[in-house]
Scaffold this active site. Structure first.
Site, PDB file in Angstrom:
ATOM      1  CG  ASN A  48      -2.119  -1.041   0.876  1.00 30.51           C
ATOM      2  OD1 ASN A  48      -2.280  -1.498  -0.258  1.00 30.51           O
ATOM      3  ND2 ASN A  48      -2.868  -1.413   1.897  1.00 30.51           N
ATOM      4  CB  CYS A  56     -10.731  -6.003  -1.763  1.00 33.56           C
ATOM      5  SG  CYS A  56      -9.119  -6.784  -1.882  1.00 33.56           S
ATOM      6  N   PRO A  85     -16.781   4.503  -1.660  1.00 32.15           N
ATOM      7  CG  PRO A  85     -17.706   5.856   0.012  1.00 32.15           C
ATOM      8  CD  PRO A  85     -17.300   4.438  -0.288  1.00 32.15           C
ATOM      9  NE  ARG A 142      -5.651  -6.774  -6.120  1.00 28.05           N
ATOM     10  CZ  ARG A 142      -6.478  -6.256  -5.214  1.00 28.05           C
ATOM     11  NH1 ARG A 142      -7.569  -6.899  -4.864  1.00 28.05           N
ATOM     12  NH2 ARG A 142      -6.219  -5.095  -4.656  1.00 28.05           N
TER      13      ARG A 142
HETATM   14  C1  EPZ Z   1      -6.818   1.536   1.838  1.00 27.93           C
HETATM   15  O1  EPZ Z   1      -8.019   1.510   1.089  1.00 27.93           O
HETATM   16  C2  EPZ Z   1      -6.133   0.229   1.591  1.00 27.93           C
HETATM   17  N1  EPZ Z   1      -5.856   0.128   0.164  1.00 27.93           N
HETATM   18  C3  EPZ Z   1      -7.000  -0.922   2.076  1.00 27.93           C
HETATM   19  O2  EPZ Z   1      -6.216  -2.097   1.980  1.00 27.93           O
HETATM   20  C4  EPZ Z   1      -7.355  -0.722   3.550  1.00 27.93           C
HETATM   21  O3  EPZ Z   1      -8.314  -1.676   3.931  1.00 27.93           O
HETATM   22  C5  EPZ Z   1      -7.937   0.675   3.776  1.00 27.93           C
HETATM   23  O4  EPZ Z   1      -7.057   1.682   3.242  1.00 27.93           O
HETATM   24  C6  EPZ Z   1      -8.140   0.989   5.259  1.00 27.93           C
HETATM   25  O5  EPZ Z   1      -6.931   0.870   5.938  1.00 27.93           O
HETATM   26  C7  EPZ Z   1      -4.785   0.723  -0.338  1.00 27.93           C
HETATM   27  O6  EPZ Z   1      -4.008   1.365   0.361  1.00 27.93           O
HETATM   28  C8  EPZ Z   1      -4.530   0.558  -1.786  1.00 27.93           C
HETATM   29  P1  EPZ Z   1     -10.063   4.238   3.045  1.00 27.93           P
HETATM   30  P2  EPZ Z   1      -8.836   2.857   0.875  1.00 27.93           P
HETATM   31  O7  EPZ Z   1     -10.292   5.339   2.098  1.00 27.93           O
HETATM   32  O8  EPZ Z   1      -7.885   3.980   0.773  1.00 27.93           O
HETATM   33  C9  EPZ Z   1     -14.711   5.265   3.732  1.00 27.93           C
HETATM   34  C10 EPZ Z   1      -5.676  -4.307   1.423  1.00 27.93           C
HETATM   35  O9  EPZ Z   1      -6.162  -5.383   1.817  1.00 27.93           O
HETATM   36  N2  EPZ Z   1     -14.521   6.293   2.669  1.00 27.93           N
HETATM   37  O10 EPZ Z   1      -9.136   4.454   4.180  1.00 27.93           O
HETATM   38  O11 EPZ Z   1      -9.780   2.625  -0.227  1.00 27.93           O
HETATM   39  C11 EPZ Z   1     -14.660   3.861   3.163  1.00 27.93           C
HETATM   40  O12 EPZ Z   1     -15.897   3.460   2.618  1.00 27.93           O
HETATM   41  C12 EPZ Z   1      -6.566  -3.134   1.060  1.00 27.93           C
HETATM   42  O13 EPZ Z   1      -4.455  -4.121   1.266  1.00 27.93           O
HETATM   43  C13 EPZ Z   1     -15.523   7.190   2.393  1.00 27.93           C
HETATM   44  O14 EPZ Z   1     -16.618   7.156   2.979  1.00 27.93           O
HETATM   45  O15 EPZ Z   1      -9.621   2.938   2.254  1.00 27.93           O
HETATM   46  C14 EPZ Z   1     -14.220   3.077   4.375  1.00 27.93           C
HETATM   47  O16 EPZ Z   1     -15.337   2.774   5.161  1.00 27.93           O
HETATM   48  C15 EPZ Z   1      -7.999  -3.498   1.027  1.00 27.93           C
HETATM   49  N3  EPZ Z   1     -15.308   8.135   1.419  1.00 27.93           N
HETATM   50  C16 EPZ Z   1     -13.311   4.044   5.147  1.00 27.93           C
HETATM   51  O17 EPZ Z   1     -13.626   5.347   4.632  1.00 27.93           O
HETATM   52  C17 EPZ Z   1     -14.129   8.237   0.745  1.00 27.93           C
HETATM   53  O18 EPZ Z   1     -13.997   9.128  -0.114  1.00 27.93           O
HETATM   54  C18 EPZ Z   1     -11.809   3.821   4.990  1.00 27.93           C
HETATM   55  O19 EPZ Z   1     -11.484   3.777   3.609  1.00 27.93           O
HETATM   56  C19 EPZ Z   1     -13.112   7.318   1.051  1.00 27.93           C
HETATM   57  C20 EPZ Z   1     -13.325   6.361   2.020  1.00 27.93           C
END
Ligand code: EPZ
Length: 419
Positions: free
Chosen positions: A23, A117, A123, A397
């Site tokens: 990541n 995933c 969002p 991946r």
């Molecule tokens: C990153 O995803 C990671 N992916 C994920 O890892 C990880 O699960 C996640 O962070 C949380 O730690 C990468 O770094 C590529 P978020 P990301 O934005 O950035 C909500 C793995 O297994 N949200 O921190 O997509 C969202 O729905 C992967 O390596 C909004 O509401 O996660 C979630 O509930 C899977 N609006 C929460 O925030 C937004 O605009 C955290 O999501 C963005 C997010």
């Protein structure tokens, strides 16, 4: 399509070396597009998500030379294209980082909605809010997220949810904007700090990464640099859980123990013995794990990306455990697969109640996503008999050479063609 065939029941023993953090890599590679000269990125994990990001960069006009498996020399100077098509974007979530990186470089980006995933709705409203705070216009056109700006000006962004992706994307867009950007309620994960360190090594002025307020003073140029990516704390955590689940004894090398704190604390609660060294941890277990309660939280809390793995372990605990997922709405889809292996788990919303069983049983299961796949591998390693794990494309991946690394620890695992 290939599958893993695992004959479990053997304790993992020996040493394993952890690769660079997925990541962090998938954020730092797009960030290279912001540089005025070539960059050398070291300690890249050899995983399909990194390969995909590199292919996108090449399509955009960057020149990429792999010096060896884990070192890339990337020259972004010819990049003038700003479109990442659906076939490229749908394979992974991190394709959204091209929005921030291309907006920062060219003031224009057009990227198909990201894949990755499936945890229900994922969002990007907080990313968009950040771009708009910097003066960009964002619209959806022909199923593409389109961002345009005449010029980017520093702005104030309060994230409504702690989002890793939004924090990264806003940093990428803001680093060359005019003036100061402030991100409040920012994510604090180690890969956020790694990205900030990388950008600062190119001449950026980012302060506060690792806290919940990040301040970015825009600069007009970023030079090429040489940078080595941090070790992957989730890969390390996965091998730690596998060692505990198989009652093994494993020295996990090339880690940053500080990044593993929440995982170490929980595994110690289950009864594992853990020693920490400068860049390694040794983990041993010689009895059934004890029950415990886990709640996933943004860093420095227990990582959601370790939730399926610890759930697999707690399926084997003495007594009843609870796992609460507080980051994603729907990250328990894999539980049906774990039940096929004899796990006794009920799920209600974001809460899983686990009644421990003395041992799981071998089965044919699917990797429903990346970390769910890792949980299946752990479950299969823990039990006698031959298990088969399908859809391993998800696992590959994010885990470099998982078959080789587990085999070196004494596991009986192979990759078999299903044709
Ligand atoms: C990153 O995803 C990671 N992916 C994920 O890892 C990880 O699960 C996640 O962070 C949380 O730690 C990468 O770094 C590529 P978020 P990301 O934005 O950035 C909500 C793995 O297994 N949200 O921190 O997509 C969202 O729905 C992967 O390596 C909004 O509401 O996660 C979630 O509930 C899977 N609006 C929460 O925030 C937004 O605009 C955290 O999501 C963005 C997010």
């Amino acid at each position: 399509m290939d599958k893993f065939v695992i004959r479990g029941g053997k304790p993992l023993k020996g040493e394993v070396c952890i690769s660079g953090a997925k990541n962090a890599a998938v954020a730092i590679l797009p960030a290279v597009l912001l540089a005025d000269g070539p960059c050398r990125i070291e300690n890249l994990p050899r995983i399909s998500d990194v390969n995909l990001i590199i292919r996108v960069m090449e399509k955009l006009g960057a020149t990429v030379k792999m010096v060896d498996d884990s070192i890339a020399e990337i020259d972004p100077t010819a990049v003038s294209l700003y479109t990442v098509s659906e076939d490229m974007a749908k394979g992974m979530r991190a394709s959204s980082y091209f929005l921030g990186a291309l907006l920062g470089r060219l003031h224009r980006a057009q990227v198909a909605p990201p894949g990755g995933c499936d945890f229900g709705v994922r969002p990007i409203d907080q990313h968009i809010k950040g771009f708009e705070a910097l003066g960009a216009d964002v619209s959806i056109e022909n199923n593409m997220v389109v961002c345009r700006a005449n010029e980017l000006m520093g702005g104030y962004v309060y994230l409504d949810v702690v989002s890793v992706g939004a924090t990264i994307n806003i940093m990428l867009a803001a680093v060359k904007a005019q003036g100061m950007t402030v991100i409040e309620n920012a994510a604090r994960e180690p890969h956020i700090v790694d990205l900030a360190n990388f950008l600062n090594s190119m001449g950026a002025n980012i302060m506060g990464a690792g806290t919940n307020v990040i301040k970015i003073r825009g600069v007009s140029h970023l030079r090429g640099t040489t940078y080595s990516i941090i070790p992957d704390q989730i890969e390390a955590g996965t091998y730690m859980v596998a060692a505990v689940a198989t009652r093994g004894d494993v020295l996990i090398n090339h880690v940053t123990p500080k990044h593993l704190e929440s995982i170490i604390v929980k595994l110690a609660e289950t009864g594992a013995r853990i020693e920490q060294f400068d860049e390694a941890v040794r983990i041993r277990m010689d009895k059934p794990p004890r029950r415990c309660k886990v709640k996933t939280m943004p860093h420095p809390g227990f990582p959601t990306d370790m939730q399926p793995q610890i759930t697999a372990l707690l399926s084997l605990a003495e007594g009843d455990s609870t796992v609460i997922e507080s980051v994603w709405d729907n990250r328990f889809r894999y539980i049906d697969e774990l039940r096929k292996m004899g796990a006794q788990i009920t799920v209600e919303g974001k809460r899983a109640e686990i009644t421990g069983v003395p041992c799981l049983k071998h089965a044919r299961v699917k990797a429903t996503d990346l970390r769910a796949g890792a949980a299946m591998v752990i479950a299969a390693l823990s039990c006698e008999g031959q298990s088969e794990i399908e859809d391993i494309i998800h696992i590959e991946r994010g885990y470099e050479n998982i078959v080789g690394k587990l085999s070196a620890l004494g596991a009986d695992i192979c990759r078999v063609s299903m044709d």
